[in-house]
Design a protein around this motif. Structure first.
Motif, PDB file in Angstrom:
ATOM      1  N   ARG A 193      37.854  17.399 -62.822  1.00  0.00           N
ATOM      2  CA  ARG A 193      36.628  18.166 -62.578  1.00  0.00           C
ATOM      3  C   ARG A 193      35.390  17.284 -62.757  1.00  0.00           C
ATOM      4  O   ARG A 193      34.449  17.349 -61.949  1.00  0.00           O
ATOM      5  N   LEU A 194      35.410  16.477 -63.814  1.00  0.00           N
ATOM      6  CA  LEU A 194      34.272  15.589 -64.060  1.00  0.00           C
ATOM      7  C   LEU A 194      34.133  14.576 -62.935  1.00  0.00           C
ATOM      8  O   LEU A 194      33.026  14.335 -62.446  1.00  0.00           O
ATOM      9  N   ARG A 195      35.237  14.001 -62.488  1.00  0.00           N
ATOM     10  CA  ARG A 195      35.206  13.021 -61.409  1.00  0.00           C
ATOM     11  C   ARG A 195      34.656  13.641 -60.131  1.00  0.00           C
ATOM     12  O   ARG A 195      33.824  13.046 -59.444  1.00  0.00           O
ATOM     13  N   ALA A 196      35.107  14.852 -59.819  1.00  0.00           N
ATOM     14  CA  ALA A 196      34.655  15.517 -58.596  1.00  0.00           C
ATOM     15  C   ALA A 196      33.145  15.746 -58.623  1.00  0.00           C
ATOM     16  O   ALA A 196      32.456  15.548 -57.610  1.00  0.00           O
ATOM     17  N   LYS A 197      32.621  16.156 -59.754  1.00  0.00           N
ATOM     18  CA  LYS A 197      31.180  16.415 -59.851  1.00  0.00           C
ATOM     19  C   LYS A 197      30.372  15.112 -59.796  1.00  0.00           C
ATOM     20  O   LYS A 197      29.318  15.061 -59.156  1.00  0.00           O
ATOM     21  N   LEU A 198      30.863  14.068 -60.462  1.00  0.00           N
ATOM     22  CA  LEU A 198      30.147  12.796 -60.458  1.00  0.00           C
ATOM     23  C   LEU A 198      30.184  12.123 -59.089  1.00  0.00           C
ATOM     24  O   LEU A 198      29.233  11.437 -58.704  1.00  0.00           O
ATOM     25  N   ASN A 199      31.278  12.334 -58.361  1.00  0.00           N
ATOM     26  CA  ASN A 199      31.456  11.624 -57.097  1.00  0.00           C
ATOM     27  C   ASN A 199      30.898  12.351 -55.889  1.00  0.00           C
ATOM     28  O   ASN A 199      30.857  11.781 -54.785  1.00  0.00           O
ATOM     29  N   ALA A 200      30.491  13.587 -56.055  1.00  0.00           N
ATOM     30  CA  ALA A 200      29.988  14.367 -54.918  1.00  0.00           C
ATOM     31  C   ALA A 200      28.851  13.627 -54.227  1.00  0.00           C
ATOM     32  O   ALA A 200      27.834  13.306 -54.849  1.00  0.00           O
ATOM     33  N   ASP A 201      29.041  13.327 -52.933  1.00  0.00           N
ATOM     34  CA  ASP A 201      28.046  12.635 -52.102  1.00  0.00           C
ATOM     35  C   ASP A 201      27.858  11.166 -52.470  1.00  0.00           C
ATOM     36  O   ASP A 201      26.870  10.545 -52.066  1.00  0.00           O
ATOM     37  N   ILE A 214      34.826   7.131 -62.125  1.00  0.00           N
ATOM     38  CA  ILE A 214      35.829   7.024 -63.178  1.00  0.00           C
ATOM     39  C   ILE A 214      37.050   6.290 -62.651  1.00  0.00           C
ATOM     40  O   ILE A 214      37.591   6.629 -61.594  1.00  0.00           O
ATOM     41  N   ILE A 215      37.473   5.288 -63.369  1.00  0.00           N
ATOM     42  CA  ILE A 215      38.649   4.502 -62.997  1.00  0.00           C
ATOM     43  C   ILE A 215      39.855   5.019 -63.774  1.00  0.00           C
ATOM     44  O   ILE A 215      39.793   5.190 -64.998  1.00  0.00           O
ATOM     45  N   THR A 216      40.941   5.299 -63.071  1.00  0.00           N
ATOM     46  CA  THR A 216      42.189   5.666 -63.722  1.00  0.00           C
ATOM     47  C   THR A 216      43.028   4.411 -63.875  1.00  0.00           C
ATOM     48  O   THR A 216      43.326   3.730 -62.891  1.00  0.00           O
ATOM     49  N   VAL A 217      43.366   4.087 -65.099  1.00  0.00           N
ATOM     50  CA  VAL A 217      44.238   2.944 -65.376  1.00  0.00           C
ATOM     51  C   VAL A 217      45.635   3.516 -65.585  1.00  0.00           C
ATOM     52  O   VAL A 217      45.925   4.111 -66.625  1.00  0.00           O
ATOM     53  N   ARG A 218      46.467   3.368 -64.553  1.00  0.00           N
ATOM     54  CA  ARG A 218      47.767   4.039 -64.537  1.00  0.00           C
ATOM     55  C   ARG A 218      48.595   3.715 -65.784  1.00  0.00           C
ATOM     56  O   ARG A 218      48.752   2.565 -66.161  1.00  0.00           O
ATOM     57  N   VAL A 228      25.199   3.869 -67.762  1.00  0.00           N
ATOM     58  CA  VAL A 228      26.087   2.847 -67.224  1.00  0.00           C
ATOM     59  C   VAL A 228      25.945   2.893 -65.702  1.00  0.00           C
ATOM     60  O   VAL A 228      26.193   3.934 -65.083  1.00  0.00           O
ATOM     61  N   LEU A 229      25.502   1.768 -65.134  1.00  0.00           N
ATOM     62  CA  LEU A 229      25.184   1.700 -63.705  1.00  0.00           C
ATOM     63  C   LEU A 229      24.228   2.830 -63.338  1.00  0.00           C
ATOM     64  O   LEU A 229      23.158   2.935 -63.913  1.00  0.00           O
ATOM     65  N   ASP A 230      24.616   3.713 -62.413  1.00  0.00           N
ATOM     66  CA  ASP A 230      23.679   4.753 -61.968  1.00  0.00           C
ATOM     67  C   ASP A 230      23.914   6.101 -62.639  1.00  0.00           C
ATOM     68  O   ASP A 230      23.332   7.110 -62.261  1.00  0.00           O
ATOM     69  N   ILE A 231      24.761   6.125 -63.673  1.00  0.00           N
ATOM     70  CA  ILE A 231      25.045   7.383 -64.385  1.00  0.00           C
ATOM     71  C   ILE A 231      24.324   7.383 -65.721  1.00  0.00           C
ATOM     72  O   ILE A 231      24.427   6.428 -66.493  1.00  0.00           O
ATOM     73  N   GLU A 232      23.593   8.452 -65.985  1.00  0.00           N
ATOM     74  CA  GLU A 232      22.807   8.552 -67.213  1.00  0.00           C
ATOM     75  C   GLU A 232      23.030   9.902 -67.864  1.00  0.00           C
ATOM     76  O   GLU A 232      23.144  10.927 -67.190  1.00  0.00           O
ATOM     77  N   ARG A 234      19.898  12.059 -59.660  1.00  0.00           N
ATOM     78  CA  ARG A 234      20.127  13.470 -59.307  1.00  0.00           C
ATOM     79  C   ARG A 234      20.902  14.170 -60.418  1.00  0.00           C
ATOM     80  O   ARG A 234      21.910  13.666 -60.888  1.00  0.00           O
ATOM     81  N   ARG A 235      20.428  15.328 -60.786  1.00  0.00           N
ATOM     82  CA  ARG A 235      21.064  16.072 -61.880  1.00  0.00           C
ATOM     83  C   ARG A 235      22.439  16.568 -61.461  1.00  0.00           C
ATOM     84  O   ARG A 235      22.645  17.027 -60.329  1.00  0.00           O
ATOM     85  N   ILE A 236      23.375  16.487 -62.417  1.00  0.00           N
ATOM     86  CA  ILE A 236      24.731  16.974 -62.194  1.00  0.00           C
ATOM     87  C   ILE A 236      25.032  18.019 -63.256  1.00  0.00           C
ATOM     88  O   ILE A 236      24.924  17.755 -64.451  1.00  0.00           O
ATOM     89  N   ASP A 237      25.377  19.211 -62.820  1.00  0.00           N
ATOM     90  CA  ASP A 237      25.650  20.303 -63.757  1.00  0.00           C
ATOM     91  C   ASP A 237      27.065  20.175 -64.306  1.00  0.00           C
ATOM     92  O   ASP A 237      28.045  20.256 -63.565  1.00  0.00           O
ATOM     93  N   LEU A 238      27.151  19.985 -65.624  1.00  0.00           N
ATOM     94  CA  LEU A 238      28.439  19.820 -66.282  1.00  0.00           C
ATOM     95  C   LEU A 238      28.615  20.852 -67.387  1.00  0.00           C
ATOM     96  O   LEU A 238      27.651  21.252 -68.025  1.00  0.00           O
ATOM     97  N   GLN A 239      29.858  21.244 -67.598  1.00  0.00           N
ATOM     98  CA  GLN A 239      30.197  22.142 -68.692  1.00  0.00           C
ATOM     99  C   GLN A 239      30.213  21.344 -70.006  1.00  0.00           C
ATOM    100  O   GLN A 239      30.312  20.113 -70.002  1.00  0.00           O
ATOM    101  N   PRO A 240      30.106  22.030 -71.163  1.00  0.00           N
ATOM    102  CA  PRO A 240      30.039  21.327 -72.455  1.00  0.00           C
ATOM    103  C   PRO A 240      31.138  20.298 -72.669  1.00  0.00           C
ATOM    104  O   PRO A 240      30.875  19.183 -73.123  1.00  0.00           O
TER     105      PRO A 240
END
Length: 228
Positions: free
Chosen positions: A201-209, A215-219, A134-138, A151-157
């Protein structure tokens, strides 16, 4: 009524070969015949057919080996496997290696014709997904590797699983309940902030740089991956 189809028939028994060819021809189909495995493999890979009738015991190259090679090569032509073997295990082996159906000898032509009718009308088997984007995330589903902008993003399971759920639902808000069910297999709310913590945690890793939040938060509703 079945429309005209091109059929390859491979059998080393002349009487059986002529029996099938005569029946299919009279039914209005275009039939090619071979009596050995190597010729069968060559024809099946070099020419286009709507269906293949393949004897399991062929000289030169047996039917099961041909079947494995065809499927390994990405050829999905429907195959009706003929066999004199009556053991269930033998028939199961054929089906597990890519046959669409099997027919035990001796058989009536009407049954062979009916079975061909069925297998050529089955929807094509879809190739399993190998990645989600989706867009630039694969996300590579086989290797379980996530990338953003190449760019590779290291994520936990759990983070990988959460990303997969979001990528599979790019235009849908995923509620806390949905994420608990699909990521943790919980059918109840554990009354913790486990979802919020992992999203953070996922948002922080995806958004770094990156300038744009992935990720959109729908309140009051949940979360969704940015898709536009």
């Amino acid at each position: 009524m079945m429309s005209t189809m091109r059929v390859l028939v491979a059998d080393d028994h002349e009487e059986t070969l002529n029996f099938i060819r005569r029946g299919l021809t009279q039914a209005g189909h275009i039939v090619s015949t071979v009596d050995n495995g190597r010729e069968a493999l060559f024809r099946a890979t070099e020419e286009s057919y709507d269906a293949i009738v393949l004897d399991r015991m062929l000289p030169g190259l047996d039917g099961l080996s041909i079947l494995k090679m065809l499927r390994a090569g990405g050829i999905r032509t429907p195959v009706l496997l003929l066999t004199a073997m009556t053991r269930i295990a033998d028939r199961v082996e054929g089906l597990e290696n890519g046959a669409d159906d099997y027919l035990v000898k001796p058989f009536a032509f009407s049954e062979l014709h009916a079975r061909l009718n069925v297998i050529i009308r089955r929807p094509a088997v879809l190739e399993p997904e190998t990645s989600l984007r989706v867009l630039d995330i694969e996300l590579d589903l086989g290797k379980r590797i996530a990338r953003r902008g190449g760019r590779r993003i290291d994520l936990q399971p759990r983070e990988l699983l959460m990303l997969e759920v979001l990528l599979r639902n790019p235009h849908r808000v995923m509620t806390k309940t949905m994420l608990l069910e699909r990521v943790w297999d919980f059918d109840f709310d554990p009354q913790t902030n486990i979802v919020e913590t992992h999203i953070s945690r996922l948002r922080a890793k995806l958004n770094a740089d990156f300038d744009q939040d992935a990720i959109i938060t729908v309140r009051g509703a949940g979360y969704m991956i940015r898709s536009e």
